[in-house]
Motif scaffolding. Structure first.
Motif, PDB file in Angstrom:
ATOM      1  N   ARG A 171     -14.855   6.446   4.033  1.00 25.44           N
ATOM      2  CA  ARG A 171     -15.060   4.569   4.217  1.00 25.44           C
ATOM      3  C   ARG A 171     -14.354   3.965   4.243  1.00 25.44           C
ATOM      4  O   ARG A 171     -14.685   3.149   4.647  1.00 25.44           O
ATOM      5  N   GLN A 172     -13.062   4.683   3.907  1.00 22.63           N
ATOM      6  CA  GLN A 172     -11.624   3.948   4.591  1.00 22.63           C
ATOM      7  C   GLN A 172     -10.465   4.257   5.147  1.00 22.63           C
ATOM      8  O   GLN A 172     -10.668   5.543   5.377  1.00 22.63           O
ATOM      9  N   HIS A 173     -10.450   3.464   5.817  1.00 22.14           N
ATOM     10  CA  HIS A 173      -9.327   4.091   6.730  1.00 22.14           C
ATOM     11  C   HIS A 173      -8.650   2.879   7.883  1.00 22.14           C
ATOM     12  O   HIS A 173      -8.511   2.639   8.723  1.00 22.14           O
ATOM     13  N   TYR A 174      -7.093   2.407   6.962  1.00 20.70           N
ATOM     14  CA  TYR A 174      -6.776   1.395   7.103  1.00 20.70           C
ATOM     15  C   TYR A 174      -4.944   1.430   7.517  1.00 20.70           C
ATOM     16  O   TYR A 174      -4.850   2.192   6.422  1.00 20.70           O
ATOM     17  N   PRO A 175      -4.188   1.010   8.308  1.00 19.19           N
ATOM     18  CA  PRO A 175      -3.081   0.766   8.742  1.00 19.19           C
ATOM     19  C   PRO A 175      -2.455  -0.222   7.417  1.00 19.19           C
ATOM     20  O   PRO A 175      -3.077  -1.205   7.894  1.00 19.19           O
ATOM     21  N   LEU A 176      -1.349   0.587   6.909  1.00 21.20           N
ATOM     22  CA  LEU A 176      -0.382  -0.329   6.387  1.00 21.20           C
ATOM     23  C   LEU A 176       0.234  -1.311   6.352  1.00 21.20           C
ATOM     24  O   LEU A 176       0.651  -2.325   5.756  1.00 21.20           O
ATOM     25  N   ALA A 177       0.316  -1.574   8.364  1.00 15.51           N
ATOM     26  CA  ALA A 177       1.256  -2.272   8.519  1.00 15.51           C
ATOM     27  C   ALA A 177       0.591  -3.499   9.096  1.00 15.51           C
ATOM     28  O   ALA A 177       0.966  -4.138   9.385  1.00 15.51           O
ATOM     29  N   ASP A 178      -0.774  -3.469   8.622  1.00 14.36           N
ATOM     30  CA  ASP A 178      -2.018  -4.578   8.919  1.00 14.36           C
ATOM     31  C   ASP A 178      -0.990  -5.616   7.343  1.00 14.36           C
ATOM     32  O   ASP A 178      -1.928  -6.546   6.921  1.00 14.36           O
ATOM     33  N   MET A 179      -0.655  -5.043   6.004  1.00 17.31           N
ATOM     34  CA  MET A 179      -0.877  -5.864   5.049  1.00 17.31           C
ATOM     35  C   MET A 179      -0.021  -6.842   5.380  1.00 17.31           C
ATOM     36  O   MET A 179       0.842  -7.692   6.926  1.00 17.31           O
ATOM     37  N   VAL A 180      -0.507  -7.907   4.878  1.00 15.60           N
ATOM     38  CA  VAL A 180       0.629  -9.852   5.006  1.00 15.60           C
ATOM     39  C   VAL A 180       1.975  -9.754   4.417  1.00 15.60           C
ATOM     40  O   VAL A 180       2.804 -10.405   5.002  1.00 15.60           O
ATOM     41  N   PHE A 181       1.808  -8.961   2.959  1.00 17.63           N
ATOM     42  CA  PHE A 181       3.389  -9.210   2.241  1.00 17.63           C
ATOM     43  C   PHE A 181       3.926  -7.616   2.147  1.00 17.63           C
ATOM     44  O   PHE A 181       3.219  -6.807   1.858  1.00 17.63           O
ATOM     45  N   ALA A 182       4.920  -7.132   2.480  1.00 20.73           N
ATOM     46  CA  ALA A 182       5.476  -5.620   2.726  1.00 20.73           C
ATOM     47  C   ALA A 182       5.749  -5.628   1.613  1.00 20.73           C
ATOM     48  O   ALA A 182       6.101  -6.304   1.203  1.00 20.73           O
ATOM     49  N   PRO A 183       6.050  -4.645   1.109  1.00 22.85           N
ATOM     50  CA  PRO A 183       6.669  -3.849   0.120  1.00 22.85           C
ATOM     51  C   PRO A 183       7.869  -5.057  -0.769  1.00 22.85           C
ATOM     52  O   PRO A 183       7.807  -4.945  -1.737  1.00 22.85           O
ATOM     53  N   GLU A 184       9.259  -4.880   0.050  1.00 18.00           N
ATOM     54  CA  GLU A 184      10.135  -5.246  -0.560  1.00 18.00           C
ATOM     55  C   GLU A 184       9.762  -6.820  -0.447  1.00 18.00           C
ATOM     56  O   GLU A 184      10.263  -7.537  -1.403  1.00 18.00           O
ATOM     57  N   GLN A 185       8.415  -7.577   0.295  1.00 19.59           N
ATOM     58  CA  GLN A 185       8.367  -8.915   0.187  1.00 19.59           C
ATOM     59  C   GLN A 185       7.454  -9.610  -1.507  1.00 19.59           C
ATOM     60  O   GLN A 185       7.894 -10.115  -2.079  1.00 19.59           O
ATOM     61  N   ILE A 186       7.066  -7.811  -1.910  1.00 18.56           N
ATOM     62  CA  ILE A 186       6.121  -8.199  -2.999  1.00 18.56           C
ATOM     63  C   ILE A 186       6.536  -8.110  -4.130  1.00 18.56           C
ATOM     64  O   ILE A 186       6.129  -9.371  -4.475  1.00 18.56           O
ATOM     65  N   VAL A 187       7.536  -7.572  -3.782  1.00 17.27           N
ATOM     66  CA  VAL A 187       8.748  -6.922  -5.223  1.00 17.27           C
ATOM     67  C   VAL A 187       9.083  -8.732  -5.660  1.00 17.27           C
ATOM     68  O   VAL A 187       9.381  -8.867  -6.436  1.00 17.27           O
ATOM     69  N   SER A 188      10.065  -8.346  -4.486  1.00 14.96           N
ATOM     70  CA  SER A 188      10.480  -9.949  -4.186  1.00 14.96           C
ATOM     71  C   SER A 188       9.996 -11.215  -5.454  1.00 14.96           C
ATOM     72  O   SER A 188      10.499 -11.979  -5.929  1.00 14.96           O
ATOM     73  N   LEU A 189       8.412 -11.211  -4.842  1.00 16.07           N
ATOM     74  CA  LEU A 189       8.312 -12.599  -4.779  1.00 16.07           C
ATOM     75  C   LEU A 189       7.377 -12.650  -6.454  1.00 16.07           C
ATOM     76  O   LEU A 189       7.628 -13.203  -7.543  1.00 16.07           O
TER      77      LEU A 189
END
Length: 257
Positions: free
Chosen positions: A193-211
Motif C-alpha cells: 500500500r505504501q512504498h516511498y523514499p525517505l529522501a523525499d522528506m521536507v525536514f531531514a532527521p537532524e533538522q527535525i531533532v534540532s527544531l
C-alpha cells in the motif's frame, strides 16, 4: 549493522540486547548510557519482541513529505508540524492493535521512519543534532480517523492518535542507519500500500531533532515519527499491517477482531 531489541523471555523476564545473526547478546544497565554485556546469549526465536524502547512520548510529524503535500495541495511547512502521542500508546511488533471500545469507525495505518533520541535534548543546534540521535526504528502511527474532525471547533489529533496500542514502534533500533537511500514499504494483508523514499522528506532527521528541541525537551528513548507519504489507508478488524524499512526490519501487527 548493530541493532538493539527489548524482549520478554519466559513469563515475566524483560531484557534488552544487541541482535546479531539471530542471536541476542544480552546487556544490562541503561540502553542509552553505556550498557554492559552480561555474557548471556539467547536465540531470537525463543523470545517475544517488545517495543524496543520505552519513550516518555512519541512526537509525530504531519505533512513532512513533498509527494503527500502535493497530493493534498498543502504548502510544505516552515517548521515541523507535530502532535504528541502518550507513552501509554506504545505497542511493539506482534502485539494486537486494539480498537477503542467507544469507537466503531475507520482506523488508519501510517508507515513511517522513527528517530530514537539517545540523550537529553533541548535547544540543540543543527550541527549537534546527530549526536543526540541514538538510532532509527519503524513506526506505525495508527489513527482513529473519524475522531479528528468530530468536533468542528477543535481538531482532535491527540485523542485520535493517542489510544492504547496506537503508537507502534519496532522491531529494533538501528544506530548509524543511513536513511537517505532507504524506502518505507507498508503492506496490508500482504498487499503493498505504501512504498516511498525517505529522501523525499521536507525536514531531514537532524533538522527535525534540532527544531523540535526548541519547542520541547526530548529525553532518551523518546521517538520522533518522521511523518508518512502517499498510500495511507484503513485497517479492517482482523487485518494485518506490516511496515518494513530495509536495514531496520519489519513491524507487523493485526487489528484485533
Amino acid at each position: 549493522m548493530t541493532s538493539w531489541i527489548r524482549y520478554r523471555s519466559g513469563s515475566a523476564n524483560v531484557g534488552f540486547g544487541r541482535l546479531e545473526n539471530g542471536r541476542i547478546h544480552v546487556h544490562q544497565g541503561d540502553l542509552f548510557d553505556a550498557p554492559q554485556p552480561t555474557g548471556e546469549v539467547l536465540s531470537e526465536a525463543e523470545v517475544t519482541k517488545l517495543a524496543p524502547c520505552q519513550p516518555s512520548k512519541i512526537v509525530a510529524l504531519w505533512n513532512n513529505f513533498h509527494a503527500l503535500a502535493a497530493k493534498l495541495e498543502k504548502a510544505v511547512p516552515s517548521h515541523p508540524l507535530f502532535l504528541i502521542k502518550p507513552s501509554t500508546s506504545v505497542c511493539g511488533t506482534g502485539e494486537a492493535l486494539r480498537r477503542p471500545p467507544s469507537y466503531g469507525g475507520k482506523i488508519v495505518y501510517e508507515g513511517e521512519l522513527g528517530i530514537v533520541i539517545g540523550k537529553r535534548c533541548s535547544n540543540v543546534a543543527p550541527g549537534d543534532a546527530a549526536d543526540h540521535i541514538f538510532g532509527y526504528t519503524c513506526v506505525n502511527d495508527v489513527t482513529a480517523a473519524e475522531l479528528l474532525n468530530e468536533d468542528p471547533n477543535f481538531a482532535q489529533w491527540t485523542r485520535a492518535k493517542g489510544f492504547d496500542t496506537f503508537g507502534v514502534i519496532g522491531p529494533a533500533i538501528v544506530p548509524g542507519f543511513d536513511w537517505r537511500a532507504a524506502h518505507v514499504r507498508t503492506t496490508l494483508d500482504g498487499v503493498e500500500r505504501q512504498h516511498y523514499p525517505l529522501a523525499d522528506m521536507v525536514f531531514a532527521p537532524e533538522q527535525i531533532v534540532s527544531l523540535v528541541s526548541r519547542d520541547l525537551t526530548l529525553l532518551p528513548g523518546d521517538v520522533i515519527a518522521c511523518g508518512t507519504s502517499i498510500g495511507v489507508g484503513s485497517i479492517k478488524d482482523g487485518a494485518s499491517v506490516a511496515v518494513n524499512i530495509e536495514g531496520i526490519g519489519t513491524l507487523s501487527n493485526t487489528l484485533a477482531k
